[in-house]
Design an enzyme around this catalytic site. Structure first.
Site, PDB file in Angstrom:
ATOM      1  CD  GLU A   2     101.328  62.204   8.472  1.00 26.18           C
ATOM      2  OE1 GLU A   2     100.954  61.035   8.423  1.00 26.18           O
ATOM      3  OE2 GLU A   2     101.706  62.840   7.482  1.00 26.18           O
ATOM      4  CE1 TYR A  43     103.158  66.870  18.717  1.00 26.55           C
ATOM      5  CE2 TYR A  43     101.133  66.834  17.442  1.00 26.55           C
ATOM      6  CZ  TYR A  43     102.107  66.175  18.155  1.00 26.55           C
ATOM      7  OH  TYR A  43     102.040  64.808  18.308  1.00 26.55           O
TER       8      TYR A  43
END
Length: 128
Positions: free
Chosen positions: A89, A101
């Site tokens: 997260e 990411y």
């Protein structure tokens, strides 16, 4: 080792640094920690899934591929161990991390509203 990682964490996250005891506790709880002079990553494996707990690169070493290399090393190692998915997260307003990411194959799978002091957390996963 934990003192070094804590010092590096404080450089990366000066507004909420973790201490050596925090990293020792993470290790005791089953987390793996990979650290170098300029970067670190903490993750845990449960069955055939893994979660990246935190990742950081010293401010003066950013944009040099250290974080991408650590993500790749962890993904390769986890794949060998039979892990099928990696979760993480990231704060919605952390554009640089979200781009990192995404560039490394992670996709958004959900949102945790107001998770980080009023800022949404973006849930991401990588299929191995």
């Amino acid at each position: 080792m934990f003192d070094d990682v804590a010092h590096l964490h404080a450089q990366c996250f000066p507004h909420r640094p973790w201490g050596a005891n925090d990293f020792a506790d993470l290790k005791k709880s089953g987390c793996d920690i990979i650290a170098s002079q300029n970067g670190f990553i903490v993750y845990r494996v449960v069955a055939d899934e893994a979660e990246i707990i935190t990742i950081g690169v010293a401010p003066n070493a950013r944009r040099g591929g250290i974080a991408a290399a650590m993500l790749g090393i962890v993904a390769g190692e986890l794949k060998k161990r039979g892990v099928k998915k990696i979760f993480l997260e990231v704060a919605e307003n952390n554009t640089a991390a979200r781009q990192l990411y995404a560039a490394n194959g992670y996709t958004q799978i959900g949102v945790r509203p107001k998770y980080y002091d009023g800022v949404d957390a973006i849930l991401m996963e990588l299929q191995l």
